[in-house]
Scaffold this motif. Structure first.
Motif, PDB file in Angstrom:
ATOM      1  N   GLU A  45       0.840  -1.186   0.000  1.00  0.00           N
ATOM      2  CA  GLU A  45       0.000   0.000   0.000  1.00  0.00           C
ATOM      3  C   GLU A  45       0.876   1.237   0.000  1.00  0.00           C
ATOM      4  O   GLU A  45       2.082   1.171   0.282  1.00  0.00           O
ATOM      5  CB  GLU A  45      -0.933   0.010   1.198  1.00  0.00           C
ATOM      6  N   LEU A  46       0.261   2.366  -0.322  1.00  0.00           N
ATOM      7  CA  LEU A  46       0.941   3.646  -0.268  1.00  0.00           C
ATOM      8  C   LEU A  46       0.795   4.217   1.143  1.00  0.00           C
ATOM      9  O   LEU A  46      -0.327   4.332   1.664  1.00  0.00           O
ATOM     10  CB  LEU A  46       0.332   4.608  -1.294  1.00  0.00           C
ATOM     11  N   VAL A  47       1.916   4.559   1.763  1.00  0.00           N
ATOM     12  CA  VAL A  47       1.917   5.066   3.134  1.00  0.00           C
ATOM     13  C   VAL A  47       2.754   6.336   3.180  1.00  0.00           C
ATOM     14  O   VAL A  47       3.594   6.583   2.299  1.00  0.00           O
ATOM     15  CB  VAL A  47       2.484   4.017   4.113  1.00  0.00           C
ATOM     16  N   PRO A  48       2.548   7.191   4.213  1.00  0.00           N
ATOM     17  CA  PRO A  48       3.404   8.369   4.356  1.00  0.00           C
ATOM     18  C   PRO A  48       4.845   7.954   4.650  1.00  0.00           C
ATOM     19  O   PRO A  48       5.090   7.016   5.402  1.00  0.00           O
ATOM     20  CB  PRO A  48       2.786   9.109   5.546  1.00  0.00           C
ATOM     21  N   ALA A  49       5.781   8.668   4.045  1.00  0.00           N
ATOM     22  CA  ALA A  49       7.192   8.341   4.254  1.00  0.00           C
ATOM     23  C   ALA A  49       7.689   8.848   5.604  1.00  0.00           C
ATOM     24  O   ALA A  49       8.329   8.109   6.367  1.00  0.00           O
ATOM     25  CB  ALA A  49       8.035   8.919   3.119  1.00  0.00           C
ATOM     26  N   ASN A  50       7.401  10.110   5.921  1.00  0.00           N
ATOM     27  CA  ASN A  50       7.866  10.707   7.183  1.00  0.00           C
ATOM     28  C   ASN A  50       6.715  11.479   7.822  1.00  0.00           C
ATOM     29  O   ASN A  50       6.726  12.724   7.874  1.00  0.00           O
ATOM     30  CB  ASN A  50       9.059  11.637   6.947  1.00  0.00           C
ATOM     31  N   PRO A  51       5.701  10.788   8.321  1.00  0.00           N
ATOM     32  CA  PRO A  51       4.560  11.506   8.901  1.00  0.00           C
ATOM     33  C   PRO A  51       4.871  12.009  10.312  1.00  0.00           C
ATOM     34  O   PRO A  51       5.738  11.481  11.001  1.00  0.00           O
ATOM     35  CB  PRO A  51       3.470  10.430   8.928  1.00  0.00           C
ATOM     36  N   ALA A  52       4.138  13.042  10.710  1.00  0.00           N
ATOM     37  CA  ALA A  52       4.184  13.513  12.096  1.00  0.00           C
ATOM     38  C   ALA A  52       3.091  12.768  12.860  1.00  0.00           C
ATOM     39  O   ALA A  52       1.893  12.940  12.591  1.00  0.00           O
ATOM     40  CB  ALA A  52       3.962  15.020  12.154  1.00  0.00           C
ATOM     41  N   VAL A  53       3.502  11.941  13.784  1.00  0.00           N
ATOM     42  CA  VAL A  53       2.546  11.120  14.529  1.00  0.00           C
ATOM     43  C   VAL A  53       2.015  11.931  15.707  1.00  0.00           C
ATOM     44  O   VAL A  53       2.793  12.430  16.532  1.00  0.00           O
ATOM     45  CB  VAL A  53       3.213   9.817  15.012  1.00  0.00           C
ATOM     46  N   ILE A  54       0.721  12.063  15.778  1.00  0.00           N
ATOM     47  CA  ILE A  54       0.076  12.796  16.868  1.00  0.00           C
ATOM     48  C   ILE A  54      -0.381  11.780  17.906  1.00  0.00           C
ATOM     49  O   ILE A  54      -1.264  10.964  17.639  1.00  0.00           O
ATOM     50  CB  ILE A  54      -1.130  13.626  16.364  1.00  0.00           C
ATOM     51  N   ARG A  55       0.226  11.878  19.080  1.00  0.00           N
ATOM     52  CA  ARG A  55      -0.107  10.958  20.166  1.00  0.00           C
ATOM     53  C   ARG A  55      -0.769  11.726  21.309  1.00  0.00           C
ATOM     54  O   ARG A  55      -0.622  12.950  21.413  1.00  0.00           O
ATOM     55  CB  ARG A  55       1.135  10.227  20.667  1.00  0.00           C
ATOM     56  N   ALA A  56      -1.458  10.976  22.141  1.00  0.00           N
ATOM     57  CA  ALA A  56      -2.146  11.615  23.268  1.00  0.00           C
ATOM     58  C   ALA A  56      -1.119  12.204  24.230  1.00  0.00           C
ATOM     59  O   ALA A  56      -0.272  11.472  24.752  1.00  0.00           O
ATOM     60  CB  ALA A  56      -3.019  10.591  23.978  1.00  0.00           C
ATOM     61  N   PRO A  57      -1.142  13.519  24.494  1.00  0.00           N
ATOM     62  CA  PRO A  57      -0.164  14.121  25.409  1.00  0.00           C
ATOM     63  C   PRO A  57      -0.469  13.884  26.882  1.00  0.00           C
ATOM     64  O   PRO A  57       0.373  14.161  27.743  1.00  0.00           O
ATOM     65  CB  PRO A  57      -0.244  15.609  25.059  1.00  0.00           C
ATOM     66  N   LEU A  58      -1.664  13.380  27.178  1.00  0.00           N
ATOM     67  CA  LEU A  58      -2.047  13.150  28.577  1.00  0.00           C
ATOM     68  C   LEU A  58      -3.135  12.080  28.605  1.00  0.00           C
ATOM     69  O   LEU A  58      -3.710  11.720  27.587  1.00  0.00           O
ATOM     70  CB  LEU A  58      -2.525  14.460  29.222  1.00  0.00           C
ATOM     71  N   GLU A  59      -3.391  11.598  29.786  1.00  0.00           N
ATOM     72  CA  GLU A  59      -4.484  10.643  29.964  1.00  0.00           C
ATOM     73  C   GLU A  59      -5.788  11.395  30.105  1.00  0.00           C
ATOM     74  O   GLU A  59      -5.886  12.356  30.883  1.00  0.00           O
ATOM     75  CB  GLU A  59      -4.237   9.779  31.203  1.00  0.00           C
ATOM     76  N   GLY A  60      -6.774  10.954  29.360  1.00  0.00           N
ATOM     77  CA  GLY A  60      -8.049  11.632  29.428  1.00  0.00           C
ATOM     78  C   GLY A  60      -9.019  11.080  28.403  1.00  0.00           C
ATOM     79  O   GLY A  60      -8.816   9.986  27.854  1.00  0.00           O
TER      80      GLY A  60
END
Length: 464
Positions: free
Chosen positions: A225-240
């Motif tokens: 499949e076609l995927v991003p080469a260098n994506p910016a991954v957005i992760r949860a910065p806190l629990e909530g």
């Protein structure tokens, strides 16, 4: 008792002609089964009988007259096998037999299975040194009338010819290069003494060999499949709990643009409490500072109260930072890649859990999952062609950037190696399109490309 001549021993000329005809049939028999059929059925041309059985020392009862399919577990076959084994111990001469010449347990069933007069013809073949005969088995014939001497002699000669035909079919061949070459010539119709390239069959064989040695790329297929080469991954910065999304899936976003918010009501409540506690601590510190001017006992409490104020201020600053992080913004320009927002809203997440990716539209590469059985050696920058399901007539060209060292488990339970390939140029296809990737390895002969998978399957099955 040993066979004795009864009546005239003269053999008619017609019987000799029949013997020659049987000899020809024995020589032309295709295999041992046909040869056994000739022994029990065609021997009737030389002498009449009602029943016949061919018994071999290493196989037991092999063929019965008038029977196409032998039932090895039938009572008659079992009894006949014991009788023939007993008769094989009496020597290598033809013998007239009956119930009286057998042990009591075998003789008791003779009249139930066979006529009164039997003839046992032992079968033997010459050993390798031609100095002795090796017992092969015997032919048992039975009928209702006595056996004359001329028929016994004729049948004995016929069995000697039959044994010669049997040995010719079961003789182990001696291997040699000359014999192998002759077998190959006979198989392909090549005549000795003729230039091979002038013969049509030899030219076809040479053409096939050249074709099998023709070099081609060793290729394997893998889901890709076609995927991003260098994506910016957005992760949860806190629990909530995720509160709401401010963008839609696959929407173009700018750096600093709000993406989604966490439910900040608990954080605001905690921050308000922390600020009230800070105000109280500061008021308490100011009161103690005023009293310390007139009364010296309050001077010792100023340091303790100042530490309490700093603690409350640090707690309030931490909660303020958490509240600021509850509002997530895009770190770069690109496309927001995530699932249906309704699946996220109200869902509790832990710190570090991936929620979305922001990828540049032009920063795309191919990701393929190479099965363990197809893990061929891939050279540096090996060519990859991705045939998308949405566009099967055209391929996306790429070059292998790296192949994972360890196989990982896929969602379907299988193990595969991750392969990433950089595109040779820009593509108009969007990220997420799936298809089949063809990975090309080293150059190999065509015959190796054909037999690689079957050989691997055989080795996995038999461990060779």
């Amino acid at each position: 008792m040993q066979a004795e001549a009864q009546g005239s021993c003269e053999i008619p000329v017609q019987a000799l002609g029949l013997l020659l005809d049987l000899s020809r049939r024995a020589r032309q028999a295709a295999d041992g089964t046909v040869l056994g059929f000739v022994a029990v059925n065609d021997s009737h041309d030389l002498a009449t009988y009602r029943q016949a059985a061919l018994w071999l020392a290493d196989e037991g009862v092999k063929t019965l007259s008038g029977v196409v399919q032998l039932e090895a577990n039938a009572p008659y076959v079992q009894w006949l096998g014991r009788v023939c084994r007993n008769l094989s111990l009496l020597g290598q001469q033809p013998r007239l037999i009956g119930a009286s010449g057998l042990p009591e347990e075998l003789a008791a069933e003779w009249d139930a299975w066979l006529p009164s007069y039997g003839l046992w013809l032992p079968l033997a073949i010459d050993s390798a040194d031609s100095k002795s005969a090796v017992p092969l088995g015997g032919l048992l014939l039975a009928r209702d009338t006595p056996w004359p001497g001329n028929e016994i002699a004729l049948l004995a000669e016929w069995m000697a010819i039959w044994c010669h035909a049997w040995r010719a079919q079961h003789r182990p061949g001696q291997w040699s290069w000359r014999r192998a070459l002759q077998v190959a010539r006979d198989a392909f119709g090549v005549k000795a003494g003729t230039t091979w390239w002038k013969q049509r069959c030899a030219r076809w064989v040479a053409a096939v060999l050249v074709l099998l040695l023709f070099p081609i790329r060793l290729t394997v297929l893998a889901p890709g499949e076609l995927v991003p080469a260098n994506p910016a991954v957005i992760r949860a910065p806190l629990e909530g709990v995720v509160g709401n999304f401010l963008v839609k899936p696959n929407e173009l976003v700018k750096a600093g643009q709000p993406l989604f918010n966490f439910d900040d009501a608990p954080l605001k409540s905690k921050l308000e409490v922390a600020r009230q506690a800070l105000s109280s601590a500061e008021a308490e510190y100011r009161q103690a500072a005023q009293l310390a001017v007139s009364e010296s006992k309050y001077k010792g409490q100023l340091a303790l109260l100042m530490g309490k104020v700093e603690e409350r201020r640090a707690e309030a600053d931490y909660l303020q930072g958490q509240l600021d992080r509850a509002h997530v913004v895009a770190p770069q320009d690109g496309i927001a890649l995530f699932d249906d927002p309704s699946e996220w809203i109200g869902k509790p997440v832990s710190t570090g859990e991936r929620i979305m990716r922001v990828a540049s539209p032009d920063d795309v590469e191919v990701e393929a999952w190479l099965a363990v059985g197809d893990a061929i050696p891939l050279p540096d920058a090996a060519p990859v062609s991705l045939y998308l399901n949405a566009s099967p007539l055209f391929s996306v060209s790429a070059r292998v950037r790296y192949a994972a060292h360890d196989a990982v488990q896929r969602p379907d339970g299988s193990y595969a190696y991750r392969v990433r390939a950089s595109l040779d140029g820009k593509t108009e296809h969007r990220v997420g399109l799936k298809g089949t990737a063809k990975l090309s390895g080293h150059w190999v002969p065509l015959v190796y490309w054909v037999v690689r998978r079957p050989l691997a399957g055989i080795r996995q099955t038999i461990g060779w």
